[in-house]
Design a protein around this motif. Structure first.
Motif, PDB file in Angstrom:
ATOM      1  N   LYS A  81       0.858  -1.196   0.000  1.00  0.00           N
ATOM      2  CA  LYS A  81       0.000   0.000   0.000  1.00  0.00           C
ATOM      3  C   LYS A  81       0.895   1.247   0.000  1.00  0.00           C
ATOM      4  O   LYS A  81       0.595   2.257  -0.630  1.00  0.00           O
ATOM      5  CB  LYS A  81      -0.916  -0.031   1.231  1.00  0.00           C
ATOM      6  N   ARG A 103       2.287   1.698  -3.520  1.00  0.00           N
ATOM      7  CA  ARG A 103       1.250   1.995  -4.522  1.00  0.00           C
ATOM      8  C   ARG A 103       0.095   2.677  -3.802  1.00  0.00           C
ATOM      9  O   ARG A 103      -0.960   2.081  -3.561  1.00  0.00           O
ATOM     10  CB  ARG A 103       0.835   0.709  -5.220  1.00  0.00           C
ATOM     11  N   THR A 106      -3.999   2.929  -4.687  1.00  0.00           N
ATOM     12  CA  THR A 106      -4.912   1.795  -4.825  1.00  0.00           C
ATOM     13  C   THR A 106      -5.984   1.831  -3.731  1.00  0.00           C
ATOM     14  O   THR A 106      -5.802   2.474  -2.695  1.00  0.00           O
ATOM     15  CB  THR A 106      -4.146   0.462  -4.729  1.00  0.00           C
ATOM     16  N   GLN A 132     -10.400  -3.605  -2.574  1.00  0.00           N
ATOM     17  CA  GLN A 132     -11.436  -4.190  -3.428  1.00  0.00           C
ATOM     18  C   GLN A 132     -12.254  -5.209  -2.646  1.00  0.00           C
ATOM     19  O   GLN A 132     -13.438  -5.369  -2.889  1.00  0.00           O
ATOM     20  CB  GLN A 132     -10.811  -4.873  -4.652  1.00  0.00           C
ATOM     21  N   TYR A 139      -6.219   5.900 -13.034  1.00  0.00           N
ATOM     22  CA  TYR A 139      -5.394   4.704 -13.051  1.00  0.00           C
ATOM     23  C   TYR A 139      -3.961   5.139 -12.785  1.00  0.00           C
ATOM     24  O   TYR A 139      -3.622   6.314 -12.885  1.00  0.00           O
ATOM     25  CB  TYR A 139      -5.489   3.988 -14.399  1.00  0.00           C
ATOM     26  N   THR A 140      -3.157   4.160 -12.419  1.00  0.00           N
ATOM     27  CA  THR A 140      -1.753   4.474 -12.146  1.00  0.00           C
ATOM     28  C   THR A 140      -0.972   4.367 -13.445  1.00  0.00           C
ATOM     29  O   THR A 140      -1.042   3.349 -14.117  1.00  0.00           O
ATOM     30  CB  THR A 140      -1.203   3.477 -11.112  1.00  0.00           C
ATOM     31  N   ARG A 172      -3.225  -4.773  -6.548  1.00  0.00           N
ATOM     32  CA  ARG A 172      -3.843  -4.879  -5.221  1.00  0.00           C
ATOM     33  C   ARG A 172      -4.546  -6.222  -5.094  1.00  0.00           C
ATOM     34  O   ARG A 172      -5.008  -6.780  -6.089  1.00  0.00           O
ATOM     35  CB  ARG A 172      -4.847  -3.723  -5.057  1.00  0.00           C
ATOM     36  N   ASN A 175      -6.698   0.136  -9.167  1.00  0.00           N
ATOM     37  CA  ASN A 175      -5.857  -0.986  -8.755  1.00  0.00           C
ATOM     38  C   ASN A 175      -5.116  -1.646  -9.908  1.00  0.00           C
ATOM     39  O   ASN A 175      -4.714  -2.797  -9.809  1.00  0.00           O
ATOM     40  CB  ASN A 175      -6.707  -2.033  -8.021  1.00  0.00           C
ATOM     41  N   GLU A 197      -2.113  -0.977 -13.146  1.00  0.00           N
ATOM     42  CA  GLU A 197      -0.994  -0.149 -13.581  1.00  0.00           C
ATOM     43  C   GLU A 197      -0.729  -0.535 -15.035  1.00  0.00           C
ATOM     44  O   GLU A 197      -0.699  -1.730 -15.347  1.00  0.00           O
ATOM     45  CB  GLU A 197       0.180  -0.558 -12.701  1.00  0.00           C
TER      46      GLU A 197
END
Lengths: 616, 373
Positions: free
Chosen positions: A354, A357, A360, A363, B5-6, B322, B367, B369
């Motif tokens: 986490k 990134r 994010t 989910q 989005y990444t 993720r 979530n 990339e």
């Protein structure tokens, strides 16, 4: 807080405000419709203060462009935001706050750690700064360690205090000499002189100027502690804001342009939020705590005993600094909020992922529960930090009143925070504002802060407190109306008796009775270790009687009945019979059983994935 | 949000790169516009002021601060050697003599009659800024540094520790799914940038550090192995200044993670080439990620299509970042416009993707990339 240096000299019907945060720039459009100011729409875009863009106005333009697209209204020209409004184009005023690029970073110094150095820390925090270090004569470090530390830091500015007016000069000059020897450099602008504000013994001013005046950009304001019994933070905070505009903002990429877009000084984001929390407390005559849990930092604001305080836990956050929550709280404290078993290595890797990134989102319910468990610990740690600084002046006798802007505090080293008398707790930041069910935010606040007695709970709907804070400095009416109608989501009221957290499960700890506005009534008994929820809609207020059991207190004293008005909200009334301080069982199975029981009683999570999760 | 989005990490064998090399304080630039430089070429130099020592002369000599200037044997600006007496006092008709000696070589910078302190400044510390990458000087920042440009291969990692270094690339893993073990570190790895597949094992890290390996690269790392290597836990994602013998770079994340095929393939084709690397990571807006740069590399591979530049479209290759699909690779199949309720009950923008296993999954756009070229 700093007084507004700008007054709007005309009628204002439309307002555009941005908050340039460290990750995203958020824009809101406010309009006066049918005689009241309301939020019309919001837009957001990634902040562009760092590479490769290095121009804050690009992110601001992108966020405003989203508003243009949603409203079909032209707000931007080549020169920035169109002001004043002409026909359908532009707005009457544009304003902004900023914490981009790390916000305002300061080092503070004083003579005695718990006295002038602490006053300097409070002044800097109240002005919206992150305090990188507090240097004091008696901070336990050797002079060369202090010098190394000062050299290593690259603050935006330094605040130096020390000594009462007319008192000894030696110690404050000693600290100034350490600073001079360290030759600290500013974070932004290679070759610029680092600003330093001197707010100490006025008799030492000439020596300070001699020591620091040549190598640094020295500003002198009145003493933070002119006498031991009084703390005067206003002038130092004003000067911090001036320097923030003159130096930090002027050096930050693109801010020279942004400053030309708005006639109102750009405020550091936390200062704007703080100003709003303080205004709410003052105008409603209540005690308030506000918390903003972000990706990198967690800010706590409080208004108790007519005193505003702010602290920032610079390394407690939900993404960028999430591993620091793990580090400070420890894995066990995070795991105790999870009603299922999880491999420790797996959990640690997830938290790290986490961090790397940060954008994010959870989910699965399992991921959501993990994030909310971490947030409880981050809130709790940040609040503990806040309580240590939100105190009375240490070791002095009670003083008199001064000018009302010269924020003072009086006697006693004890914390000003009295949870039993807390009127309103406001949560803000992604994990609270974007929780899929509002009751999740309510429970995170109750657990993280361990509210006591009767406390109203609210969240900032879309995190617009910064924009409303800066708006409050020039148009309090518009700010207050939008805050009440569009910003604040009333979650309801928590009722949590304080008493032993180790009672027998079948024992009643509190009974709550009331009559609903529609005519119905309720009479709920809560046993030890139970939680319950009574539906009471937003904007409904009822009078209730709360009868705690012997040894339990809801505000009228142990065992004494309390009659009070409570407000409803999306979560209604939450009755918490778990006792205080809250103790979770150290037996994993027993603890998980209780957590699930509470989640179900309050309808916190969707049943089906929760069942799947705990059954695996 | 315009970009929900990444953007993803850059992994390419053809990129024009510029790196700014800037001194922390003003100094001298040693190269000229157009000069060709190597990673170890010194491009700028400055002198950091030496460490100051504060000596409480008043206390040491039992004087009041105002008497200190009189007791000094040296004046401001004087050079003194370690052990040299710099101040002296006498009391009881000269019977009790006290003195203060210089604890180091340096210059007397300040004598304070208010605090009674004397500041002794140690000699300046020279600081040299190297080029870090091979390339050409394309911009001079007067008194501050230079900008160097090169063309070559460029691979961003997701997280790293340790500072800048350079050396030849040695690919030791047989495939992107293979962990790097201690047995993979042999004599040829000394002074090299060693590439593994899915994981930097704790044993491999320890052996590399003891064998003079400059850097290790792999898909993942176990959190506790990182803590053991550093000797402490990292709280905030700002790295690059760790005092470690070997720089570590992970390309995918924490845990055993198969390295993306494209990354592995490019690294394989770079085996034996000189690379400049850094583990420095700073995760905020405008993130700084660890990187591997091979200057002057000319790829013979056909150029990638430009999908990544367009953002997410059906067919875009993505990495899921993720749980519950963390680390898996796939291709976008659908991008529904409307917000969708996911298991947590949050209403978010989602996409549908086909995983390498053939399974089609729904994930929040936040979530994923893009695997950039």
């Amino acid at each position: 807080m700093a007084r507004a240096k700008f007054e709007l000299g005309r009628r204002i019907d439309s307002i555009l405000a941005t908050d340039c945060g460290s990750t995203t720039t958020k824009a809101i459009l406010i309009e006066k419709r049918d005689g009241a100011y309301r939020l019309v729409v919001r837009g957001e875009a990634p902040t562009t203060v760092e590479k490769p863009f290095e121009d804050v106005t690009m992110g601001a333009r992108n966020a405003i462009r989203e508003i243009e697209e949603l409203t079909g209204r032209k707000l931007l020209s080549e020169n920035g935001v169109i002001t004043p409004q002409k026909g359908e184009a532009g707005v009457d005023v544009y304003l902004s706050t900023s914490s981009a690029g790390g916000g305002l970073q300061m080092m503070v110094a004083g003579v005695v750690k718990t006295m002038t150095a602490e006053s300097a820390e409070r002044a800097a925090l109240g002005a919206g700064a992150i305090v990188m270090d507090v240097i004091a004569v008696n901070d336990g470090r050797k002079p060369h360690h202090k010098i190394q530390r000062i050299r290593h830091l690259r603050p935006d500015m330094i605040l130096l205090s020390g000594g009462i007016d007319g008192g000894t000069k030696k110690h404050v000059v000693e600290i100034a000499e350490l600073i001079a020897a360290a030759e600290p450099k500013p974070r932004l602008g290679i070759g610029f002189k680092l600003p330093i504000i001197y707010a100490g013994n006025k008799d030492a001013t000439s020596h300070i100027a001699e020591t620091l005046g040549e190598a640094m950009d020295l500003r002198v304001v009145s003493n933070l502690r002119p006498v031991l019994e009084v703390e005067v933070l206003g002038p130092a905070r004003e000067e911090i804001h001036n320097l923030f505009m003159e130096h930090v903002m002027a050096q930050a990429p693109g801010y020279d342009k942004l400053m030309k877009w708005t006639p109102v000084p750009i405020m550091p984001t936390p200062a704007a939020v703080g100003s709003l929390v303080e205004t709410v407390g003052k105008e409603r005559g209540i005690t308030v705590i506000g918390v903003d849990i972000g990706g990198a930092t967690t800010d706590v604001f409080s208004y108790f005993a007519e005193t505003f305080n702010r602290t920032v836990s610079a390394n407690l956050g939900m993404s960028y600094s999430i591993c620091n929550v793990l580090l400070e709280a420890g894995l066990e404290r995070i795991k105790r909020w999870l009603p299922f078993a999880i491999d420790e290595g797996d959990l640690r890797n997830r938290i790290r992922n986490k961090m790397i990134r940060p954008t994010t989102i959870p989910q699965t319910l399992e991921e959501l529960l993990i994030e909310q468990a971490i947030s409880r610990e981050a809130l709790s740690l940040a609040f503990e930090h806040h309580k240590t600084l939100a105190t009375g002046l240490k070791g002095v006798a009670r003083g008199g009143t001064f000018d009302r802007f010269m924020e003072q505090r009086h006697v006693g080293a004890s914390s000003l925070i009295d949870m039993m008398n807390l009127g309103l707790l406001i949560g803000s930041g992604g994990v609270l504002s974007h929780a899929p069910r509002r009751v999740q935010a309510a429970l995170m606040l109750i657990d993280g802060f361990q509210v006591e007695g009767v406390t109203r709970l609210a969240v900032d709907s879309i995190f617009m407190m910064p924009q409303l804070g800066v708006l409050a400095t020039v148009h309090p009416e518009a700010s207050a109306q939008v805050f009440e109608r569009d910003c604040l989501i009333r979650l309801g009221t928590a009722i949590a008796p304080v008493g032993p957290a180790s009672g027998r499960t079948a024992t009643e700890v509190v009974r709550v009775k009331g009559t609903l506005p529609g005519g119905g009534s309720f009479d709920e008994a809560v046993n030890y270790g139970e939680m319950k929820r009574i539906s009471l809609p937003e904007n409904e207020t009822v009078t209730i009687t709360v009868q705690p059991a012997r040894g339990y207190d809801v505000g009228a004293g142990p065992g004494h009945r309390l009659e009070t008005n409570v407000e409803g909200g999306t979560c209604g009334l939450i009755l918490d019979g778990r006792g205080r301080p809250l103790v979770l069982s150290d037996q994993p199975d027993e603890r998980a059983k209780k957590l699930i029981e509470w989640f179900r009683a309050l309808d916190v999570y969707p049943e089906e994935p929760l069942n799947r999760l705990v059954a695996r | 949000m315009a970009h929900a989005y990444t953007p993803g990490l850059k992994v390419t064998d053809r990129e024009v790169l510029r790196r700014q090399r800037r001194l922390p304080i003003l100094g001298d630039v040693l190269v000229k516009l157009g000069d060709e430089v190597k990673p170890d070429t010194v491009v700028a130099r400055t002198e950091l002021p030496g460490d100051p020592q504060t000596l409480n002369v008043a206390n040491s000599l039992s004087l009041i601060p105002a008497e200190v200037p009189e007791a000094m044997l040296k004046k401001e600006g004087d050079w003194v050697s370690e052990g040299e007496v710099i101040a002296r006092s006498a009391s009881f008709f000269g019977l009790l003599r006290r003195q203060v000696k210089a604890p180091c070589d340096g210059t007397i910078e300040r004598i304070s009659d208010i605090s009674g302190q004397v500041t002794l400044r140690e000699p300046p510390i020279p600081l040299e800024m190297t080029a870090y990458i091979s390339g050409k000087v394309v911009e001079i920042l007067p008194r501050e540094g230079v900008v160097i440009e090169t063309t070559g291969a460029y691979i961003q990692g997701i997280f790293g520790v340790g500072g800048e270094t350079f050396g030849p690339i040695r690919v030791r893993a047989k495939g992107p799914e293979k962990p790097l073990t201690a047995a993979d570190i042999d004599g040829e790895c000394r002074g090299a940038i060693v590439v593994g597949g899915s994981l930097l094992t704790g044993e491999a890290i320890a052996k590399a550090a003891a064998s003079g390996v400059k850097a290790l690269v792999a898909g993942g790392i176990i959190d506790t192995d990182l803590v053991e290597y550093l000797g402490y836990d990292i709280g905030v994602a700002i790295t690059g200044h760790e005092d470690v013998p070997t720089t570590l770079i992970v390309t995918e994340g924490f845990g055993p993670m198969r390295m993306a095929d494209k990354t592995f393939e490019i690294l394989k084709s770079l085996d034996g080439y000189e690379a400049s690397v850094t583990g420095a990571t700073q995760i905020r807006a405008g993130v700084m990620r660890p990187e591997i740069i091979v200057s002057g590399y000319r790829s013979t591979r056909p150029a990638d299509k430009e999908e990544a530049v367009q953002g997410l479209v059906p067919g875009t290759p993505i990495r899921l970042i993720r749980e519950p699909y963390f680390g898996q690779l796939g291709t976008v199949t659908e991008l529904p416009l409307e917000l969708t309720v996911i298991e947590t009950e949050a209403r978010v923008r989602i996409l549908k993707a086909r995983l390498a296993s053939g399974e089609t999954v729904t994930v929040p756009r936040a979530n994923v990339e893009i695997i950039e070229g």
